[in-house]
Motif scaffolding. Sequence first.
Motif, PDB file in Angstrom:
ATOM      1  N   GLU A 188      48.328  30.502  31.992  1.00  0.00           N
ATOM      2  CA  GLU A 188      48.854  30.356  30.635  1.00  0.00           C
ATOM      3  C   GLU A 188      47.853  29.628  29.738  1.00  0.00           C
ATOM      4  OE1 GLU A 188      52.702  28.393  28.300  1.00  0.00           O
ATOM      5  OE2 GLU A 188      52.553  28.278  30.484  1.00  0.00           O
ATOM      6  N   LEU A 189      47.250  28.565  30.254  1.00  0.00           N
ATOM      7  CA  LEU A 189      46.283  27.812  29.461  1.00  0.00           C
ATOM      8  C   LEU A 189      45.050  28.650  29.135  1.00  0.00           C
ATOM      9  CD1 LEU A 189      46.474  24.333  31.231  1.00  0.00           C
ATOM     10  CD2 LEU A 189      47.296  24.898  28.927  1.00  0.00           C
ATOM     11  N   ILE A 190      44.568  29.416  30.120  1.00  0.00           N
ATOM     12  CA  ILE A 190      43.397  30.257  29.890  1.00  0.00           C
ATOM     13  C   ILE A 190      43.697  31.298  28.819  1.00  0.00           C
ATOM     14  CG2 ILE A 190      41.956  32.056  30.926  1.00  0.00           C
ATOM     15  CD1 ILE A 190      42.116  30.446  33.562  1.00  0.00           C
ATOM     16  N   ASN A 191      44.833  31.959  28.937  1.00  0.00           N
ATOM     17  CA  ASN A 191      45.157  33.011  27.971  1.00  0.00           C
ATOM     18  C   ASN A 191      45.530  32.444  26.609  1.00  0.00           C
ATOM     19  OD1 ASN A 191      44.807  35.622  29.331  1.00  0.00           O
ATOM     20  ND2 ASN A 191      46.309  34.815  30.773  1.00  0.00           N
ATOM     21  N   THR A 192      46.066  31.235  26.579  1.00  0.00           N
ATOM     22  CA  THR A 192      46.293  30.578  25.289  1.00  0.00           C
ATOM     23  C   THR A 192      44.961  30.323  24.595  1.00  0.00           C
ATOM     24  OG1 THR A 192      48.346  29.546  26.032  1.00  0.00           O
ATOM     25  CG2 THR A 192      47.226  28.526  24.163  1.00  0.00           C
ATOM     26  N   GLY A 193      43.968  29.921  25.372  1.00  0.00           N
ATOM     27  CA  GLY A 193      42.631  29.731  24.803  1.00  0.00           C
ATOM     28  C   GLY A 193      42.049  31.026  24.273  1.00  0.00           C
ATOM     29  N   CYS A 217      39.183  39.240  34.606  1.00  0.00           N
ATOM     30  CA  CYS A 217      39.191  39.104  33.151  1.00  0.00           C
ATOM     31  C   CYS A 217      38.629  40.357  32.496  1.00  0.00           C
ATOM     32  CB  CYS A 217      38.332  37.912  32.726  1.00  0.00           C
ATOM     33  SG  CYS A 217      38.904  36.333  33.374  1.00  0.00           S
ATOM     34  N   SER A 218      39.296  40.805  31.447  1.00  0.00           N
ATOM     35  CA  SER A 218      38.801  41.934  30.661  1.00  0.00           C
ATOM     36  C   SER A 218      39.297  41.794  29.236  1.00  0.00           C
ATOM     37  CB  SER A 218      39.262  43.263  31.264  1.00  0.00           C
ATOM     38  OG  SER A 218      40.667  43.358  31.263  1.00  0.00           O
ATOM     39  N   SER A 219      38.725  42.593  28.350  1.00  0.00           N
ATOM     40  CA  SER A 219      38.998  42.429  26.925  1.00  0.00           C
ATOM     41  C   SER A 219      40.459  42.646  26.577  1.00  0.00           C
ATOM     42  CB  SER A 219      38.134  43.398  26.115  1.00  0.00           C
ATOM     43  OG  SER A 219      36.766  43.072  26.237  1.00  0.00           O
ATOM     44  N   THR A 220      41.067  43.695  27.121  1.00  0.00           N
ATOM     45  CA  THR A 220      42.435  44.001  26.727  1.00  0.00           C
ATOM     46  C   THR A 220      43.480  43.381  27.651  1.00  0.00           C
ATOM     47  OG1 THR A 220      42.337  46.095  27.952  1.00  0.00           O
ATOM     48  CG2 THR A 220      41.785  46.157  25.599  1.00  0.00           C
ATOM     49  N   ARG A 221      43.088  42.934  28.834  1.00  0.00           N
ATOM     50  CA  ARG A 221      44.065  42.353  29.768  1.00  0.00           C
ATOM     51  C   ARG A 221      44.006  40.834  29.775  1.00  0.00           C
ATOM     52  NH1 ARG A 221      43.908  45.080  35.557  1.00  0.00           N
ATOM     53  NH2 ARG A 221      42.061  43.779  35.752  1.00  0.00           N
ATOM     54  N   GLY A 222      42.984  40.256  29.147  1.00  0.00           N
ATOM     55  CA  GLY A 222      42.837  38.809  29.206  1.00  0.00           C
ATOM     56  C   GLY A 222      42.493  38.381  30.618  1.00  0.00           C
ATOM     57  N   ALA A 223      43.087  37.271  31.059  1.00  0.00           N
ATOM     58  CA  ALA A 223      42.877  36.771  32.418  1.00  0.00           C
ATOM     59  C   ALA A 223      44.124  37.053  33.234  1.00  0.00           C
ATOM     60  CB  ALA A 223      42.572  35.280  32.399  1.00  0.00           C
ATOM     61  N   ALA A 224      44.014  37.954  34.197  1.00  0.00           N
ATOM     62  CA  ALA A 224      45.137  38.327  35.062  1.00  0.00           C
ATOM     63  C   ALA A 224      44.911  37.706  36.433  1.00  0.00           C
ATOM     64  CB  ALA A 224      45.258  39.843  35.174  1.00  0.00           C
ATOM     65  N   PRO A 225      45.858  36.908  36.932  1.00  0.00           N
ATOM     66  CA  PRO A 225      45.656  36.270  38.234  1.00  0.00           C
ATOM     67  C   PRO A 225      45.735  37.273  39.378  1.00  0.00           C
ATOM     68  CG  PRO A 225      47.886  35.866  37.442  1.00  0.00           C
ATOM     69  CD  PRO A 225      47.159  36.572  36.332  1.00  0.00           C
TER      70      PRO A 225
END
Length: 290
Positions: A279-284, A254-262
């Motif tokens: 998808e749910l994590i990044n939607t949040g 997880c990072s500020s500009t990449r969000g949560a990358a699996p």
Amino acid sequence: MKPLTLHLIDLSVPGGSITRHEPDETLVRVDDLGITRGDGIFEVAAVLHGTPLALEAHLARFARSARMLDLPEPDLDLWRRAVGAAAADMADQPGLTAVKFIMTRGIEGAASAPTGWALGFLADDPAPAQAEGLDVVLLDRGYRHDVADTSPWLLAGAKTLAYAINKAALREAERRGADDVIFISSDGYVLEGPSSTLIARIDGTYITPPVSLGILPGTTQGDVFADLERQGVPTRVDTLSVNDLETAGAMWLCSSTRGAAPIRTLDGRRITVDHRATELINTGLDARRQ
């Protein structure tokens, strides 16, 4: 990174002042300690439609890093205004932008004030990493897990400008055919990425390593956990070993500009990519931007 806007912060005057400049202007002196020694701190806040995301968490971490480096306590309202001004300049930009804000110790050999600026830039599109996942390798950071307690002068857990080691680690990952890195301590504890925080899901619980291991407090990870907890999903801050990662059902950087990358492979071993959870994590995370 494509620079879009620049605000210089004059920290030599009471209360400070902020002036807007073109991002290609020459403003930093070659004898600034941020340039010659990497002696300074920074943060990067993602921006969408002119709004900086998780700004208070970034400012708190900025102040924490300043204390660790014995830099002057930053006037957070001044920095908040500078970041906000840079973000507002990019309100009409499509896609994700970001603001990097920096404070150095100032001019070498002079009793000068720190140097500060906020640079707005176009961030890389996070969609490919979120959709396709990352190939990741484990690299030894060379410190024990208790380095923050035993050797605080090594500044483990401060977000400093001295990023040569982090960049070297990413080049090593590339040489190994990977995209990113998870650092481990010399005694086998899982730490963080060069510019990201690890989340592992083990037996249904989302786990991230504690900052007591000399790692950065993850601003994006904190938002992920807050959203998961609102949904009743169990989370935990706890130590992880390399063996623990072998039992993980899924993992993310997880990072500020990449969000949560699996993570899709770890040292060449295939990891399950949970597209639905990603998808749910990044939607949040996206909901912070409304």
